[in-house]
Design an enzyme around this catalytic site. Structure first.
Site, short mmCIF file in Angstrom:
data_model
loop_
_atom_site.label_atom_id
_atom_site.label_comp_id
_atom_site.label_asym_id
_atom_site.label_seq_id
_atom_site.Cartn_x
_atom_site.Cartn_y
_atom_site.Cartn_z
N CYS A 124 0.84 -1.20 0.00
CA CYS A 124 0.00 0.00 0.00
C CYS A 124 0.88 1.25 0.00
O CYS A 124 2.01 1.22 0.48
CB CYS A 124 -0.88 -0.02 1.26
SG CYS A 124 -1.92 1.43 1.50
N GLY A 125 0.36 2.33 -0.50
CA GLY A 125 1.08 3.59 -0.44
C GLY A 125 1.32 4.08 0.98
O GLY A 125 2.17 4.93 1.21
#
Length: 173
Positions: free
Chosen positions: A53-54
């Site tokens: 995930c970012g």
């Protein structure tokens, strides 16, 4: 009149349930189980996480928060989830990824559903009692020492943000 009485009784029953605090047993990424009940008497920050995930960089902040407050009683529980299609395919891969890239030693569950019909009972209880449901990875739920939800934050709020540390410090003092 009967409907009003029934509504009052239901409200009182719901309040009584909240007074007990949230509970939940999770499968541990290390084998065995982790129970929110075991940490009764301590504040617990529960965070749904994902390795791809970012916001994955927030693992650093979660570990730093845990390091800063663990001797005072804070528990930070990472709950890896693939509900947003950003988690590795096995608990073993998640554990290795977190150890190698973030040197994590905070408690961590096995890969767990955090929203919708398949959500873990802990997350269903959070949704039922507060209306909060993770909308993305790295949502944070803070429980007081009685297991009651104090506050919840979305992904954009970093683990060491003043909004979170102020709430934790109130619970530790």
């Amino acid at each position: 009149m009967l409907r009003i009485f029934a509504a009052i009784v239901l409200a009182l029953v719901a309040q009584a349930g909240l007074a007990k605090g949230l509970t939940g047993t999770f499968p541990s990424i290390d084998g065995g189980t982790l129970s929110v009940e075991e940490w009764r008497g301590q504040p617990v920050l529960v965070v749904n996480t994902a390795s791809q995930c970012g916001f994955t960089y927030q693992y650093d902040g979660l570990q730093a928060l845990y390091d800063r407050y663990r001797d005072q009683g804070l528990v930070v529980l990472a709950v890896p989830s693939d509900d947003f299609n950003q988690e590795l395919s096995s608990a073993e891969e998640v554990k290795e990824f977190c150890e190698i890239n973030f040197n994590l030693d905070l408690p961590m569950t096995d890969i767990t559903h955090v929203r919708g019909a398949k959500a873990h009972p802990f997350y269903k209880a959070v949704r039922e009692t507060t209306g909060f449901e993770p909308k993305w990875n790295f949502n944070k739920v803070l429980l007081n020492p009685d297991g009651e939800v104090v506050s919840a934050w979305g992904s954009a709020v970093k683990p060491q943000a003043p909004a979170i540390t102020r709430e934790i410090e109130k619970l530790l003092n």
